[in-house]
Design a protein around this motif. Structure first.
Motif, mmCIF file in Angstrom:
data_model
loop_
_atom_site.group_PDB
_atom_site.id
_atom_site.type_symbol
_atom_site.label_atom_id
_atom_site.label_comp_id
_atom_site.label_asym_id
_atom_site.label_seq_id
_atom_site.Cartn_x
_atom_site.Cartn_y
_atom_site.Cartn_z
ATOM 1 N N PHE A 1 2.854 -19.550 -15.831
ATOM 2 C CA PHE A 1 2.686 -19.622 -17.292
ATOM 3 C C PHE A 1 3.743 -18.794 -17.989
ATOM 4 O O PHE A 1 4.449 -17.985 -17.370
ATOM 5 C CB PHE A 1 1.285 -19.167 -17.708
ATOM 6 C CG PHE A 1 0.995 -17.704 -17.481
ATOM 7 C CD1 PHE A 1 1.278 -16.753 -18.447
ATOM 8 C CD2 PHE A 1 0.425 -17.272 -16.279
ATOM 9 C CE1 PHE A 1 0.988 -15.410 -18.241
ATOM 10 C CE2 PHE A 1 0.150 -15.933 -16.056
ATOM 11 C CZ PHE A 1 0.427 -15.000 -17.049
ATOM 12 N N LEU A 2 3.825 -18.997 -19.296
ATOM 13 C CA LEU A 2 4.748 -18.246 -20.155
ATOM 14 C C LEU A 2 3.946 -17.359 -21.095
ATOM 15 O O LEU A 2 2.976 -17.818 -21.706
ATOM 16 C CB LEU A 2 5.606 -19.201 -20.993
ATOM 17 C CG LEU A 2 6.566 -18.532 -21.988
ATOM 18 C CD1 LEU A 2 7.773 -17.953 -21.265
ATOM 19 C CD2 LEU A 2 7.019 -19.524 -23.062
ATOM 20 N N HIS A 3 4.362 -16.119 -21.213
ATOM 21 C CA HIS A 3 3.823 -15.226 -22.236
ATOM 22 C C HIS A 3 4.756 -15.261 -23.442
ATOM 23 O O HIS A 3 5.974 -15.169 -23.296
ATOM 24 C CB HIS A 3 3.722 -13.794 -21.712
ATOM 25 C CG HIS A 3 3.442 -12.779 -22.775
ATOM 26 N ND1 HIS A 3 2.170 -12.290 -23.035
ATOM 27 C CD2 HIS A 3 4.267 -12.174 -23.674
ATOM 28 C CE1 HIS A 3 2.231 -11.431 -24.037
ATOM 29 N NE2 HIS A 3 3.502 -11.334 -24.450
ATOM 30 N N SER A 4 4.173 -15.368 -24.630
ATOM 31 C CA SER A 4 4.952 -15.290 -25.870
ATOM 32 C C SER A 4 4.219 -14.380 -26.833
ATOM 33 O O SER A 4 2.983 -14.426 -26.937
ATOM 34 C CB SER A 4 5.107 -16.689 -26.497
ATOM 35 O OG SER A 4 5.692 -16.607 -27.787
ATOM 36 N N ASP A 5 4.947 -13.543 -27.533
ATOM 37 C CA ASP A 5 4.310 -12.728 -28.574
ATOM 38 C C ASP A 5 5.259 -12.492 -29.733
ATOM 39 O O ASP A 5 6.471 -12.632 -29.608
ATOM 40 C CB ASP A 5 3.804 -11.394 -28.011
ATOM 41 C CG ASP A 5 4.921 -10.436 -27.582
ATOM 42 O OD1 ASP A 5 5.706 -10.033 -28.454
ATOM 43 O OD2 ASP A 5 4.986 -10.082 -26.392
ATOM 44 N N GLY A 6 4.664 -12.161 -30.860
ATOM 45 C CA GLY A 6 5.431 -11.932 -32.086
ATOM 46 C C GLY A 6 5.407 -10.483 -32.495
ATOM 47 O O GLY A 6 5.082 -10.162 -33.631
ATOM 48 N N ARG A 7 5.767 -9.604 -31.592
ATOM 49 C CA ARG A 7 5.650 -8.161 -31.807
ATOM 50 C C ARG A 7 6.640 -7.630 -32.825
ATOM 51 O O ARG A 7 6.536 -6.484 -33.279
ATOM 52 C CB ARG A 7 5.840 -7.424 -30.486
ATOM 53 C CG ARG A 7 7.233 -7.531 -29.897
ATOM 54 C CD ARG A 7 7.342 -6.792 -28.570
ATOM 55 N NE ARG A 7 6.496 -7.397 -27.549
ATOM 56 C CZ ARG A 7 6.198 -6.798 -26.397
ATOM 57 N NH1 ARG A 7 6.660 -5.588 -26.146
ATOM 58 N NH2 ARG A 7 5.447 -7.420 -25.510
ATOM 59 N N GLY A 8 7.660 -8.427 -33.173
ATOM 60 C CA GLY A 8 8.636 -7.967 -34.158
ATOM 61 C C GLY A 8 9.868 -7.346 -33.556
ATOM 62 O O GLY A 8 10.808 -6.996 -34.273
ATOM 63 N N SER A 9 9.906 -7.171 -32.246
ATOM 64 C CA SER A 9 11.098 -6.670 -31.558
ATOM 65 C C SER A 9 11.223 -7.419 -30.231
ATOM 66 O O SER A 9 10.248 -7.944 -29.700
ATOM 67 C CB SER A 9 10.989 -5.163 -31.298
ATOM 68 O OG SER A 9 9.851 -4.884 -30.507
ATOM 69 N N LYS A 10 12.448 -7.458 -29.714
ATOM 70 C CA LYS A 10 12.706 -8.244 -28.507
ATOM 71 C C LYS A 10 12.195 -7.536 -27.256
ATOM 72 O O LYS A 10 12.427 -6.345 -27.073
ATOM 73 C CB LYS A 10 14.207 -8.512 -28.371
ATOM 74 C CG LYS A 10 14.567 -9.423 -27.204
ATOM 75 C CD LYS A 10 16.055 -9.746 -27.218
ATOM 76 C CE LYS A 10 16.430 -10.656 -26.048
ATOM 77 N NZ LYS A 10 17.865 -11.028 -26.075
ATOM 78 N N ALA A 11 11.515 -8.295 -26.412
ATOM 79 C CA ALA A 11 11.067 -7.788 -25.114
ATOM 80 C C ALA A 11 11.136 -8.946 -24.125
ATOM 81 O O ALA A 11 10.748 -10.061 -24.452
ATOM 82 C CB ALA A 11 9.659 -7.233 -25.200
ATOM 83 N N ARG A 12 11.639 -8.698 -22.922
ATOM 84 C CA ARG A 12 11.797 -9.751 -21.915
ATOM 85 C C ARG A 12 11.391 -9.205 -20.550
ATOM 86 O O ARG A 12 11.704 -8.078 -20.219
ATOM 87 C CB ARG A 12 13.257 -10.223 -21.845
ATOM 88 C CG ARG A 12 13.796 -10.817 -23.139
ATOM 89 C CD ARG A 12 13.159 -12.173 -23.418
ATOM 90 N NE ARG A 12 13.725 -12.795 -24.595
ATOM 91 C CZ ARG A 12 13.240 -12.647 -25.825
ATOM 92 N NH1 ARG A 12 12.175 -11.872 -26.034
ATOM 93 N NH2 ARG A 12 13.811 -13.260 -26.841
ATOM 94 N N TRP A 13 10.727 -10.031 -19.759
ATOM 95 C CA TRP A 13 10.409 -9.663 -18.387
ATOM 96 C C TRP A 13 10.082 -10.905 -17.563
ATOM 97 O O TRP A 13 9.839 -11.976 -18.089
ATOM 98 C CB TRP A 13 9.227 -8.676 -18.345
ATOM 99 C CG TRP A 13 7.931 -9.229 -18.873
ATOM 100 C CD1 TRP A 13 6.939 -9.837 -18.146
ATOM 101 C CD2 TRP A 13 7.468 -9.198 -20.226
ATOM 102 N NE1 TRP A 13 5.901 -10.207 -18.978
ATOM 103 C CE2 TRP A 13 6.195 -9.823 -20.261
ATOM 104 C CE3 TRP A 13 8.002 -8.707 -21.432
ATOM 105 C CZ2 TRP A 13 5.464 -9.974 -21.424
ATOM 106 C CZ3 TRP A 13 7.265 -8.869 -22.593
ATOM 107 C CH2 TRP A 13 6.011 -9.487 -22.582
#
Length: 297
Positions: free
Chosen positions: A283-295
């Motif tokens: 699956f893919l995790h997506s969020d709108g935290r307001g800053s970039k994060a990747r893993w």
């Protein structure tokens, strides 16, 4: 142009006052709520009891809430619940629908960490100011063109109502943009994503061993996959290699990465690619935290 969503993400962190409010410009919408234009014709807003929603409607358009005409202001009632805002143009065509959720203040959580028998737990920091309250008949309320509120409820206490949750407009907009992009490129004909995990209470988030400050607790994250061909409870073979593996989650991750980078209306946020395990597929995790994060990629 960046969304005015930085403000909203801050509201999620420090308490949702008008959570669900989104970008100032989207899809040429002429209607504005507290200065922001909803990004889609069908949208949602979260409002604290007694707070005012300012409506900016073009001349000749009319607005109503629950079928009653409203002017330039709508004051949320003290009682939590759901209200339907509708705006029609000069021809009588509906140009904007907004689900207005009046929140239950988080101050109502009892000493044990419960709201009306629903276990919320304790936030490690930045407790939201309120929560959406859902009854059994509220799960199909549309919060965007492709998604309904019931897709984002926490998995805990499946038979218990009311349920409480949050949804963040920045992430819902990301999902809409990603879905439209996949459909446009012919990757899938899916009408929505399967939301494997949306909102999580702090209690549930801790119970499953998730990150202490998971964005799921603030309603602006979701774990998703495409499941239409065939509809079998796992990710479709998106990359066409004849197998369903993490490579399909990576495909979705890469597609989202390229798409979001080209869309200035998509607020920075998180993307994570996950492999299958004993209890779920990739699956893919997506969020709108307001800053970039990747893993995970």
């Amino acid at each position: 142009m960046r969304f005015a969503w930085n403000l909203v993400c801050a509201a999620v962190l420090f308490g949702l006052i008008m959570a669900g409010s989104t970008p100032a410009v989207a899809e040429g919408r002429a209607v504005r709520l507290n200065g922001d234009a909803p990004p889609h014709r069908i949208w949602h807003r979260l409002v604290m009891p007694g707070h005012t929603v300012r409506l900016d409607v073009p001349k000749g358009y009319t607005a109503s809430v629950d079928g009653e005409p409203v002017g330039r202001r709508w004051v949320a009632p003290e009682a939590p619940g759901h209200h339907s805002l509708r705006v029609v143009d000069k021809t009588g065509e509906t140009v904007q629908q907004v689900a207005l959720f009046v929140l239950v203040p988080s101050a109502s959580i009892d000493d044990r960490g419960y709201l009306e028998g629903y276990r919320i737990g304790r936030y490690p920091r930045n407790t939201p100011k309120g929560f959406i309250r859902l009854g059994r008949n509220d799960l199909n309320i549309r919060i965007s063109p492709s998604f309904r509120i019931g897709q984002f409820i926490c998995k805990q206490q499946p038979g218990h109502f009311p349920k409480f949750l949050l949804v963040g407009g920045a992430n819902v907009h990301r999902l809409e943009v990603l879905l439209a992009g996949l459909r446009k490129e012919g990757v899938t004909k899916a009408k929505n994503f399967f939301v494997m995990s949306g909102f999580r209470t702090p209690y549930y988030n801790a119970a499953i061993g998730s990150a202490r400050l998971s964005r799921h607790m603030y309603g602006d994250a979701s774990d998703i996959y495409v499941d239409v061909d065939p509809r079998d409870g796992v990710m479709d073979d998106l990359n066409g290699d004849g197998a369903v593996t993490k490579a399909d989650a990576d495909f979705l991750y890469d597609f989202a990465e390229r798409l979001f980078a080209a869309r200035p209306d998509v607020e920075p946020g998180g993307l994570g690619s996950y492999a299958a395990n004993a209890v779920h597929g990739p699956f893919l995790h997506s969020d709108g935290r307001g800053s970039k994060a990747r893993w995970g990629r």
